[in-house]
Write a protein that holds these residues in place. Structure first.
Motif, PDB file in Angstrom:
ATOM      1  N   UNK A   1     117.906  44.414  -7.994  1.00  0.00           N
ATOM      2  CA  UNK A   1     118.284  44.064  -9.364  1.00  0.00           C
ATOM      3  C   UNK A   1     118.534  42.567  -9.516  1.00  0.00           C
TER       4      UNK A   1
ATOM      5  N   UNK B   1     103.365  52.123  -3.234  1.00  0.00           N
ATOM      6  CA  UNK B   1     102.909  52.832  -4.431  1.00  0.00           C
ATOM      7  C   UNK B   1     103.421  52.212  -5.724  1.00  0.00           C
ATOM      8  N   UNK B   2     104.051  51.050  -5.645  1.00  0.00           N
ATOM      9  CA  UNK B   2     104.627  50.434  -6.842  1.00  0.00           C
ATOM     10  C   UNK B   2     104.852  48.952  -6.569  1.00  0.00           C
TER      11      UNK B   2
ATOM     12  N   UNK C   1     107.474  45.601  -6.837  1.00  0.00           N
ATOM     13  CA  UNK C   1     108.921  45.354  -6.857  1.00  0.00           C
ATOM     14  C   UNK C   1     109.175  43.928  -7.345  1.00  0.00           C
TER      15      UNK C   1
ATOM     16  N   UNK D   1     106.723  56.469  -8.875  1.00  0.00           N
ATOM     17  CA  UNK D   1     107.501  55.388  -8.265  1.00  0.00           C
ATOM     18  C   UNK D   1     107.660  54.140  -9.135  1.00  0.00           C
TER      19      UNK D   1
ATOM     20  N   UNK E   1     110.730  53.643 -11.238  1.00  0.00           N
ATOM     21  CA  UNK E   1     112.016  53.484 -10.550  1.00  0.00           C
ATOM     22  C   UNK E   1     112.444  52.024 -10.416  1.00  0.00           C
ATOM     23  N   UNK E   2     111.471  51.101 -10.487  1.00  0.00           N
ATOM     24  CA  UNK E   2     111.765  49.725 -10.105  1.00  0.00           C
ATOM     25  C   UNK E   2     111.694  48.764 -11.287  1.00  0.00           C
TER      26      UNK E   2
END
Lengths: 115, 227
Positions: free
Chosen positions: B16, B97-98, B100, B129, B132-133
């Protein structure tokens, strides 16, 4: 398989905490996970074991406490413990709701061995 | 004997921090960041190609944009966009898979932000996924295509409940495939009553004007807030 990334994040958080603490080894980690996080507890525990190799958490156990989805209705004030597929008040049907629980991803506590 | 210590610390705190830094940097430069999430093959790259083509044709809505492309392998999407005249930076996640936030922060160092209005981040094709980020974006856009079926919103509730807009693509296929549009719309409404839903046919560009107007509107709002 976002569990691997999440397991890495858990492990990094613990490593960071370890720098400021007097413990040498972690035995058990209690993690609170909201249902909206779409986390598979078994996969997460497995991934945690993999990323923990050679670190302070090696051999420790990860316990996942799943928290339900709870929201508060701004229209009638009711609280709904719902599932993840509908965000409407069970009492009045309003969709003007505020999420109280379900997005948690928090290390609640740990069982550690002192130095 | 072990000692139990209370921690109560958010796991994503580190992530974050990166997302907050990206958000701050983009807000300072008044750049609108849009995180585009959808299945492989739902039309994310085509949406950006057609966005470029429509802006190039002129019209009432004008903004400049660049793209950060997330894929597991290959630079094919960035090449497609380059051919459409769009500056795109390809990131290969090599299995992840994503995207960040720390990857985005790094990518921004090599992306020319001068005169830039909108940064589209095309996430790795995946409905689970990427939701989620937090990448530091202003909002997420969910893209779902007709042939995927109408049951996707409830199967992937996190994405559809967070998205500021849901784009239903390939609506030109509606006469040929089974797709319960009422169910699709009803489920999105249940998950996310505030989401703007747009129907797009990216062959004829039907619906694209409303997409451009949506982005231009959000860009204007951002300029307003940043002032």
């Amino acid at each position: 398989m976002h569990e691997l990334s999440l397991a890495e994040a858990v492990n990094n958080t613990i490593k960071e905490l370890g720098r400021r603490s007097a413990w040498s080894r972690v035995r058990r980690v209690i993690l609170k996970v909201g249902r909206l996080r779409q986390v598979d507890p078994e996969l997460l525990s497995f991934a945690f074991g993999v990323v923990g190799k050679g670190t302070v958490t090696e051999g420790s156990e990860l316990s996942v406490l799943e928290l339900p989805v709870v929201f508060h209705c701004r229209a009638c004030g009711c609280e709904t413990t719902g599932d993840v597929t509908a965000f409407a008040c069970v009492n009045c049907g309003s969709a003007d709701v505020e999420l109280l629980s379900g997005m948690e991803l928090t290390i609640e506590s740990m069982e550690v061995e002192d130095c | 004997m072990g000692t139990v210590v209370t921690i109560r610390q958010a796991v994503m705190a580190e992530d974050e921090k990166y997302a907050a830094r990206v958000r701050e940097m983009l807000t300072k430069r008044k750049i609108l960041a849009v995180n585009i999430i959808g299945s492989p093959g739902c039309g994310k790259t085509t949406l950006l190609e057609r966005t470029a083509a429509c802006l190039g044709r002129g019209g009432s809505k004008k903004f400049s944009f660049r793209v950060i492309e997330g894929d597991i392998e290959t630079a094919r999407d960035a090449e497609r966009l380059a051919a459409a005249g769009v500056e795109a930076l390809q990131i290969n996640t090599k299995g992840a898979c994503h995207l960040e936030a720390h990857v985005i922060e790094n990518a921004l160092k090599s992306l020319d932000c001068n005169g830039l209005d909108v940064l589209f981040i095309e996430n790795v094709g995946n409905l689970v996924c990427p939701a989620e980020f937090d990448l530091g974006e202003d909002f997420k856009v969910a893209v779902s295509s007709v042939p995927e079926g109408a049951d996707k919103p409830l199967k992937y509730p996190m994405l559809f409940s967070q998205a500021a807009a849901v784009l239903l693509t390939k609506v030109d296929l509606l006469p040929y495939v089974r797709f319960d549009k009422d169910l699709f719309l009803r489920d999105i409404r249940a998950l996310n009553p505030k989401a703007l839903i747009m129907e797009l046919d990216l062959i004829s560009d039907a619906g694209l004007e409303s997409w451009l107007a949506f982005i231009a509107g959000r860009l204007e709002e951002k300029h307003h807030v940043a002032q």
